[in-house]
Design an enzyme around this catalytic site. Structure first.
Site, PDB file in Angstrom:
ATOM      1  N   LYS A 186       0.824  -1.205   0.000  1.00  0.00           N
ATOM      2  CA  LYS A 186       0.000   0.000   0.000  1.00  0.00           C
ATOM      3  C   LYS A 186       0.865   1.265   0.000  1.00  0.00           C
ATOM      4  O   LYS A 186       2.068   1.211   0.241  1.00  0.00           O
ATOM      5  CB  LYS A 186      -0.938  -0.006   1.214  1.00  0.00           C
ATOM      6  CG  LYS A 186      -1.921  -1.185   1.203  1.00  0.00           C
ATOM      7  CD  LYS A 186      -2.810  -1.175  -0.034  1.00  0.00           C
ATOM      8  CE  LYS A 186      -3.955  -2.167   0.011  1.00  0.00           C
ATOM      9  NZ  LYS A 186      -3.551  -3.586  -0.072  1.00  0.00           N
TER      10      LYS A 186
HETATM   11  C1  PLP Z   1      -9.793  -3.206  -1.739  1.00  0.00           C
HETATM   12  C2  PLP Z   1      -9.117  -3.902  -0.597  1.00  0.00           C
HETATM   13  N1  PLP Z   1      -9.777  -4.034   0.557  1.00  0.00           N
HETATM   14  C3  PLP Z   1      -9.205  -4.616   1.630  1.00  0.00           C
HETATM   15  C4  PLP Z   1      -7.937  -5.118   1.580  1.00  0.00           C
HETATM   16  C5  PLP Z   1      -7.382  -5.805   2.774  1.00  0.00           C
HETATM   17  O1  PLP Z   1      -6.322  -5.133   3.341  1.00  0.00           O
HETATM   18  P1  PLP Z   1      -5.414  -5.853   4.444  1.00  0.00           P
HETATM   19  O2  PLP Z   1      -4.441  -6.719   3.698  1.00  0.00           O
HETATM   20  O3  PLP Z   1      -4.759  -4.746   5.188  1.00  0.00           O
HETATM   21  O4  PLP Z   1      -6.325  -6.655   5.286  1.00  0.00           O
HETATM   22  C6  PLP Z   1      -7.199  -4.997   0.404  1.00  0.00           C
HETATM   23  C7  PLP Z   1      -5.830  -5.524   0.346  1.00  0.00           C
HETATM   24  O5  PLP Z   1      -5.217  -5.672  -0.661  1.00  0.00           O
HETATM   25  C8  PLP Z   1      -7.806  -4.385  -0.723  1.00  0.00           C
HETATM   26  O6  PLP Z   1      -7.138  -4.270  -1.877  1.00  0.00           O
END
Ligand code: PLP
Length: 391
Positions: A186
């Site tokens: 990210k």
């Molecule tokens: C659109 C979206 N939502 C949620 C997430 C989940 O994030 P995390 O890996 O911090 O749980 C991601 C991760 O790539 C994502 O791309």
């Protein structure tokens, strides 16, 4: 052979490394003062009243559903054009997600269609700021107001949109809740991590939502480990069957430095977008992503290019041609109904034609703060060659 270009390596400097070492040497390595500092910074940056740092965005979204007791028998609306995390957390709560297709020629949920999907059982709506582009939050809020359904909890999956702006304000205080991801790929990373921001600590009649979120992120234990380790403070209660999804001080130490560097990092991402768009704008086949308009400015997380007239095979061939030159591109996203889990739950991609049309000709170009503008220029020129040779 040209240069090797990877997709999204983390941007970690000596400063992040030094901060992590300081935490390692401090005698306290899990949730403690660094997490508190990171939360303060997040709150300020997003102009929100409250912030909670967690182990991931996934955990953050599920935590909200849990704290508001959204469970089997309830309905939650979201989009099929997202990463599986957004929908998995609904499935974990015993609920089959209500998918609303994206708007035609857009990656974003069709807001008009949300209205038709709302039923008396709807408890929450999760919209997704794909690639860092904020949803028109006010438009969704206006629908709930019109229907007299402001009881429905609005959650922004803002995993991609830390640093984006909506109507001149940073994303993070527009909906009831925004949930960010600080995963390694990210814009701003803590290796793994997530955060919730919100404004109303008495939301839906809660006495102290911040305390409830914190407790529920730590096994439901009435005291966190930092307070419990003080001499004599051994007693505690278990108030709920909480998760274990707290952020550690090690992660927060990375985050605090990234936060300091973030505006500069964003500015570099903006320049990469410019390099791509300048090279592609004359190409009749290129549908380039909108970075900024009267309503919003993206966080420049992903460059979601689409190629007019392409089907999956042409798009895949372009990705392969570039891969052979050691250039990594990607696809965001494979719509959820195309995966086994969701097929087994009864979804069919044919029911989401707009999502499929977005997916079939999409290629994501890498955007990250350590990608030089020269490399971005080289990449986009190679991409143009690859597209034109696969037409
Ligand atoms: C659109 C979206 N939502 C949620 C997430 C989940 O994030 P995390 O890996 O911090 O749980 C991601 C991760 O790539 C994502 O791309």
């Amino acid at each position: 052979m040209g240069k090797k270009i990877t997709f999204s390596p983390p941007d970690i400097t000596k400063e992040e490394i030094n901060e992590v070492v300081k935490v390692l040497e401090s005698g306290w390595i899990t949730s403690g003062p660094k997490v508190a500092q990171f939360e303060e910074e997040m709150k300020k940056y997003c102009n929100a009243n409250y912030a909670v740092a967690l182990g991931s965005a996934t955990a953050g979204m599920e935590l909200i559903l849990k704290v508001f007791d959204i469970k089997e028998g309830d309905e939650v609306i979201t989009t099929p054009y997202t990463y599986t995390a957004t929908a998995n957390i609904i499935v974990h709560r015993g609920i089959k997600p209500t998918f609303v297709d994206v708007e035609k020629d857009s990656f974003i949920i069709d807001i008009e269609k949300i209205e038709k999907a709302i039923t008396p059982k709807t408890k929450a709506i999760i919209t997704v700021d794909i690639a860092g582009v904020p949803v028109d939050y006010d438009k969704v809020k206006a629908i709930l107001k019109k229907l007299g359904r402001e009881d429905i909890i609005l959650i922004a999956d803002s995993a991609h949109s830390y640093g984006a702006s909506y109507k001149g304000q940073k994303v993070g205080a527009q909906y009831d809740f925004h949930v960010f991801s600080f995963h390694a790929v990210k814009n701003l990373t803590t290796a793994e991590g997530g955060g919730i921001t919100y404004n109303d600590n008495n939301f839906h009649g809660k006495e102290d939502l911040l305390r409830e979120l914190k407790i529920t992120s730590l096994q439901g234990q009435s005291k966190d480990a930092f307070s419990k380790m003080k001499a004599g403070a051994w007693q505690y209660d278990i108030l709920t069957d909480g998760f274990k999804c707290n952020m550690t001080d090690l992660q927060a130490a990375i985050g605090v430095v990234q936060m300091k560097r973030y505006e500069g990092m964003l500015e570099h991402r903006r320049k990469i977008f410019e390099v791509y768009t300048n090279a592609l704008k004359e190409k009749e086949w290129a549908i380039v992503p909108v970075a900024k308009n009267e309503m919003m400015e993206t966080s420049y997380h992903l460059y979601t290019l689409r190629i007019k007239g392409f089907e999956e095979e042409n798009r895949n061939a372009v990705i392969q041609t570039l891969a052979e030159k050691d250039i990594a591109t990607n696809v965001h996203f494979i719509p959820l109904p195309m995966f086994t889990l969701y097929k087994n739950l009864g979804y069919k991609i044919e029911d989401y034609p707009n999502a499929y049309n977005q997916y079939k000709n999409e290629i994501t170009l890498p955007v990250y703060s350590t990608l030089s503008l020269e490399d971005a220029d080289y990449l986009v020129k190679e991409l143009i060659k690859a597209v034109e040779s696969n037409m």
